[in-house]
Enzyme design. Structure first.
Site, PDB file in Angstrom:
ATOM      1  N   ARG A  98       0.885  -1.180   0.000  1.00  0.00           N
ATOM      2  CA  ARG A  98       0.000   0.000   0.000  1.00  0.00           C
ATOM      3  C   ARG A  98       0.913   1.217   0.000  1.00  0.00           C
ATOM      4  O   ARG A  98       1.684   1.416   0.945  1.00  0.00           O
ATOM      5  CB  ARG A  98      -0.915   0.005   1.224  1.00  0.00           C
ATOM      6  CG  ARG A  98      -1.631   1.320   1.407  1.00  0.00           C
ATOM      7  CD  ARG A  98      -2.743   1.274   2.428  1.00  0.00           C
ATOM      8  NE  ARG A  98      -3.888   0.560   1.894  1.00  0.00           N
ATOM      9  CZ  ARG A  98      -5.120   0.613   2.416  1.00  0.00           C
ATOM     10  NH1 ARG A  98      -5.353   1.350   3.474  1.00  0.00           N
ATOM     11  NH2 ARG A  98      -6.113  -0.070   1.883  1.00  0.00           N
TER      12      ARG A  98
ATOM     13  N   HIS B  20      -7.262   0.737  -6.443  1.00  0.00           N
ATOM     14  CA  HIS B  20      -7.470  -0.136  -5.264  1.00  0.00           C
ATOM     15  C   HIS B  20      -8.113  -1.435  -5.769  1.00  0.00           C
ATOM     16  O   HIS B  20      -9.280  -1.716  -5.489  1.00  0.00           O
ATOM     17  CB  HIS B  20      -8.359   0.580  -4.249  1.00  0.00           C
ATOM     18  CG  HIS B  20      -8.358  -0.006  -2.880  1.00  0.00           C
ATOM     19  ND1 HIS B  20      -7.593  -1.119  -2.539  1.00  0.00           N
ATOM     20  CD2 HIS B  20      -9.017   0.346  -1.736  1.00  0.00           C
ATOM     21  CE1 HIS B  20      -7.791  -1.405  -1.261  1.00  0.00           C
ATOM     22  NE2 HIS B  20      -8.653  -0.544  -0.754  1.00  0.00           N
TER      23      HIS B  20
ATOM     24  N   ASP C  47     -17.194   6.995  -1.760  1.00  0.00           N
ATOM     25  CA  ASP C  47     -15.991   6.844  -0.944  1.00  0.00           C
ATOM     26  C   ASP C  47     -15.710   8.206  -0.315  1.00  0.00           C
ATOM     27  O   ASP C  47     -16.347   9.210  -0.678  1.00  0.00           O
ATOM     28  CB  ASP C  47     -14.833   6.369  -1.847  1.00  0.00           C
ATOM     29  CG  ASP C  47     -13.547   6.071  -1.100  1.00  0.00           C
ATOM     30  OD1 ASP C  47     -13.584   5.939   0.140  1.00  0.00           O
ATOM     31  OD2 ASP C  47     -12.486   5.979  -1.758  1.00  0.00           O
TER      32      ASP C  47
ATOM     33  N   CYS D 107     -16.322   1.384   0.438  1.00  0.00           N
ATOM     34  CA  CYS D 107     -15.156   0.551   0.766  1.00  0.00           C
ATOM     35  C   CYS D 107     -14.776   0.657   2.246  1.00  0.00           C
ATOM     36  O   CYS D 107     -14.095  -0.226   2.762  1.00  0.00           O
ATOM     37  CB  CYS D 107     -13.978   0.919  -0.126  1.00  0.00           C
ATOM     38  SG  CYS D 107     -13.370   2.599   0.119  1.00  0.00           S
TER      39      CYS D 107
ATOM     40  N   ARG E 241     -13.414  -8.958   1.494  1.00  0.00           N
ATOM     41  CA  ARG E 241     -11.994  -8.697   1.232  1.00  0.00           C
ATOM     42  C   ARG E 241     -11.184  -9.940   1.610  1.00  0.00           C
ATOM     43  O   ARG E 241     -10.254 -10.341   0.900  1.00  0.00           O
ATOM     44  CB  ARG E 241     -11.497  -7.494   2.066  1.00  0.00           C
ATOM     45  CG  ARG E 241     -12.062  -6.146   1.671  1.00  0.00           C
ATOM     46  CD  ARG E 241     -11.527  -5.655   0.345  1.00  0.00           C
ATOM     47  NE  ARG E 241     -10.077  -5.558   0.312  1.00  0.00           N
ATOM     48  CZ  ARG E 241      -9.369  -4.525   0.782  1.00  0.00           C
ATOM     49  NH1 ARG E 241      -9.968  -3.485   1.311  1.00  0.00           N
ATOM     50  NH2 ARG E 241      -8.035  -4.512   0.692  1.00  0.00           N
TER      51      ARG E 241
END
Ligand code: CP
Ligand code: NVA
Length: 304
Positions: free
Chosen positions: A104, A131, A220, A260, A288
């Site tokens: 990340r 992402h 988001d 998310c 996820r």
């Protein structure tokens, strides 16, 4: 065989995605039945974080352990990464001691430089531009609740950020449409989004128009990590782009809501929406774990 990385969504084709979603279903079922499935014994995942995370760290670390392997956490603060060691040197060393790397970081170019020198597959755990693991989970969640996403309409409301760009890439591969509504000046940049064309999305000035008849409404944060200095200005500019009950009412009656996470109630989403009956954000977050287990299995085992 060449190393397969997952640096952006389009690194997987439609056939590979179908395979991953099938494996996700199987892996999730086993997990729910408490049946161990450990095909990655002796494998080590290194997770490098240059930005904060709850879900991504947890899902990769728990996922790798559940698959029988080990996960090691590195961050910029207490490794040499924060003290100027070249990304290429870090890639040479880290990839000699591990089987898989998740990163990340900030610019996409950083993860590309790392991957170019890595001996093992590299997974994008979020960059300024993309992402991809998030959208794997989101689409799997859509399929679980509603079936195939092909031909459906996704409304994206808010900032045309890393998550938005990834939805747009996914639309091209899986043949659905994205209706995007952003404030003026924050529109999609097709080149930055890494799109092949502009056929799978449409931009709307009014977020209500973007939500009309949508099968899925999603948003988001207004200010992504790394852009905190713009926070106050963005709160003013994005004020009319809050997903609220009125937007959900013009979408299809069976429309889902996704985010998310982390979310800011009263900013990009009203509490009545994220905590309402159309919201699937907790399934989305849980998935996820399951999709990334399928992804790690695919990158390490299925391709060999
Ligand atoms: N959605 C997501 O990636 O969450 P984290 O920032 O907590 O990892
Ligand atoms: N767009 C957000 C996503 C967080 C998971 C960010 O980059 O901060």
């Amino acid at each position: 065989m060449s190393i397969k990385h997952f640096l952006q969504f389009k690194d997987l084709d439609a056939g590979e995605l179908e395979h991953l979603f099938e494996r996700t279903r199987w892996i999730k079922e086993k997990f729910k039945q408490y049946i161990p499935y450990q095909p990655l014994g002796d494998r080590t995942l290194v997770m490098i974080f240059e930005k904060a995370s709850t879900r991504t760290r947890l899902s990769f670390e728990a996922g790798m352990q559940q698959l029988g392997g080990a996960a090691i956490y590195l961050n910029t603060r207490d490794s040499q990464l924060g003290r100027g060691e070249p990304v290429e040197d870090a890639a040479e060393v880290i990839s000699r001691m591990s089987d898989l790397v998740m990163i990340r970081t900030f610019e996409q170019s950083i993860i590309e430089r790392f991957a170019s020198r890595s001996r093992v597959p590299v997974i994008n755990g979020l960059t300024n531009e993309y992402h991809p693991c998030q959208i794997l989970a989101d689409i799997y969640t859509y399929i679980e609740h509603r079936g195939s996403i092909k031909g459906k309409t996704v409304a994206w409301i808010g900032d045309s950020n890393n998550v938005c760009n990834t939805w747009l890439q996914a639309a091209e591969i899986l043949d659905f449409n994205v209706h995007v509504s952003t404030p003026p000046g924050y529109e999609v940049e097709p080149e930055r989004a890494g799109l092949y064309g502009t056929d799978h999305y449409e931009e709307f000035g009014d977020p209500m128009d973007a939500c009309k008849d949508a099968d899925l409404v999603t948003t988001d944060v207004w200010t992504s990590m790394g852009f905190e200095a713009e926070n106050e200005e963005r709160k003013r500019i994005f004020a009319d782009w809050q997903v609220d009950g009125d937007m959900m009412r013009v979408a299809r009656s069976d429309a889902l809501f996704m985010h998310c996470l982390p979310a800011h109630r009263g900013e990009e989403v009203a509490a009545e929406v994220i905590d309402g009956s159309q919201s699937v954000v907790w399934d989305e977050a849980e998935n996820r774990l399951h999709v990334q287990k399928a992804l790690m299995e695919y990158l390490l085992n299925d391709r060999n």
